[in-house]
Write an enzyme that holds these catalytic residues in place. Structure first.
Site, mmCIF file in Angstrom:
data_model
loop_
_atom_site.group_PDB
_atom_site.id
_atom_site.type_symbol
_atom_site.label_atom_id
_atom_site.label_comp_id
_atom_site.label_asym_id
_atom_site.label_seq_id
_atom_site.Cartn_x
_atom_site.Cartn_y
_atom_site.Cartn_z
ATOM 1 N N GLY A 106 1.079 -1.280 0.076
ATOM 2 C CA GLY A 106 0.245 0.544 0.010
ATOM 3 C C GLY A 106 0.460 1.324 0.134
ATOM 4 O O GLY A 106 0.149 2.023 0.346
ATOM 5 N N ASN A 114 1.516 3.295 -2.446
ATOM 6 C CA ASN A 114 0.975 3.837 -3.663
ATOM 7 C C ASN A 114 0.000 4.647 -2.876
ATOM 8 O O ASN A 114 -1.206 5.363 -3.019
ATOM 9 C CB ASN A 114 0.583 3.764 -4.851
ATOM 10 N N LEU A 169 -9.084 -8.045 -14.461
ATOM 11 C CA LEU A 169 -9.855 -7.388 -14.096
ATOM 12 C C LEU A 169 -10.937 -7.792 -15.335
ATOM 13 O O LEU A 169 -9.920 -7.478 -16.456
ATOM 14 C CB LEU A 169 -10.365 -5.159 -13.810
ATOM 15 N N ASN A 186 -4.604 2.849 -13.873
ATOM 16 C CA ASN A 186 -3.665 2.383 -13.123
ATOM 17 C C ASN A 186 -1.795 2.802 -12.875
ATOM 18 O O ASN A 186 -1.592 3.593 -13.933
ATOM 19 C CB ASN A 186 -3.494 0.826 -13.742
ATOM 20 N N HIS A 226 2.287 0.765 -13.064
ATOM 21 C CA HIS A 226 3.058 0.201 -13.541
ATOM 22 C C HIS A 226 4.566 0.388 -13.586
ATOM 23 O O HIS A 226 5.223 1.311 -13.767
ATOM 24 C CB HIS A 226 2.909 -0.776 -14.642
ATOM 25 N N ASP A 266 -2.172 -3.859 -18.964
ATOM 26 C CA ASP A 266 -1.587 -3.442 -18.930
ATOM 27 C C ASP A 266 -1.237 -2.397 -20.267
ATOM 28 O O ASP A 266 -0.477 -1.520 -20.432
ATOM 29 C CB ASP A 266 0.338 -3.517 -18.896
HETATM 30 C C1 GRF Z 1 3.943 -1.136 -7.069
HETATM 31 O O1 GRF Z 1 5.090 -0.934 -8.065
HETATM 32 C C2 GRF Z 1 3.443 -1.290 -8.491
HETATM 33 O O2 GRF Z 1 3.561 -0.220 -9.587
HETATM 34 C C3 GRF Z 1 2.718 -2.208 -8.586
HETATM 35 O O3 GRF Z 1 2.501 -3.109 -7.580
HETATM 36 C C4 GRF Z 1 3.420 -1.973 -6.741
HETATM 37 C C5 GRF Z 1 2.382 -1.776 -4.942
HETATM 38 O O4 GRF Z 1 3.519 -1.370 -4.482
HETATM 39 N N1 GRF Z 1 1.732 -2.519 -10.019
HETATM 40 P P1 GRF Z 1 2.144 -1.444 -3.038
HETATM 41 O O5 GRF Z 1 1.205 -1.661 -2.974
HETATM 42 O O6 GRF Z 1 2.049 0.569 -3.542
HETATM 43 O O7 GRF Z 1 3.644 -0.560 -2.313
#
Ligand code: GRF
Length: 195
Positions: free
Chosen positions: A16, A18, A97, A111, A113, A149
């Site tokens: 989490g 992000n 999804l 999203n 990535h 993606d």
């Molecule tokens: C991030 O690198 C994001 O880009 C990818 O999964 C990771 C998630 O990390 N899709 P977090 O849960 O935000 O720490």
């Protein structure tokens, strides 16, 4: 704040990082958005603790309780519609999804990535960058489309791959860029949705 702030949902599956960053951004004074719901598909996700500790409205929708993707997505749809969500931010949401779900939210689901898309869709991006001997790497925030993606790019941020980089060092430096890229992309979407 604008009279009609955009109502946001965040989808996550793990740590989490992000999620926390987006929450902080949404709470900033000049951001015309409210976080209405965080949805997590894994009961062991660390990000759930953050939600509990910070009184963030959240729902655990454990995908293992559903017989297929369509049923799981329907459960998410119910929660999102009940919260009257305008925009979904997938932030480390490690679950595909259904095309129907993504089409329903077309241009209202984004999203992040950890690669410079269209390079390295899918998992293990840091390892694949090292194996290929690439000199640059980075992250992308994009609007979601039914293909994994894929979708119009909102923000990309690049880093140099250094000679002694490992998967872990790359992951850490890409994450630093993710923490800049996602709020930027969210602001772009808010400007777009709020005209
Ligand atoms: C991030 O690198 C994001 O880009 C990818 O999964 C990771 C998630 O990390 N899709 P977090 O849960 O935000 O720490």
């Amino acid at each position: 704040m604008a009279s009609n702030p955009t109502r946001i949902a965040i989808l996550f599956s793990g740590t989490g990082t992000n999620l926390k960053n987006l929450v902080a951004h949404i709470l900033a004074e000049n951001v015309a958005a409210t976080l209405e719901l965080a949805i997590c598909n894994r009961p062991d996700a660390k990000g759930l603790e953050f939600c509990r500790d910070n009184n963030i409205p959240h729902e655990l929708i454990d995908h293992t309780n559903y017989s297929d993707r369509a049923e799981f997505d329907a459960a998410m749809q119910t929660a999102l519609q009940a919260a009257n969500i305008d925009l979904i931010c997938a932030a480390g949401f490690m679950r595909l999804l259904t095309p129907e779900f993504v089409r329903h939210w077309q241009d209202r689901i984004i999203n992040i990535h950890p690669s410079l898309l269209p390079a390295y869709k899918g998992l293990h991006t840091h390892r694949r960058v090292l194996e290929a001997g690439d000199k640059t790497h980075g992250c992308t925030v994009h609007m979601m489309r039914p293909e994994m993606d894929e979708g119009p790019i909102l923000v990309q941020r690049q880093i140099d791959v250094l000679p002694d980089d490992t998967e872990d060092t790359l992951a850490a430096r890409v994450m630093e860029q993710e923490l800049i890229a996602y709020p930027e992309a969210l602001d772009m979407m808010l400007a777009r949705l709020q005209g």
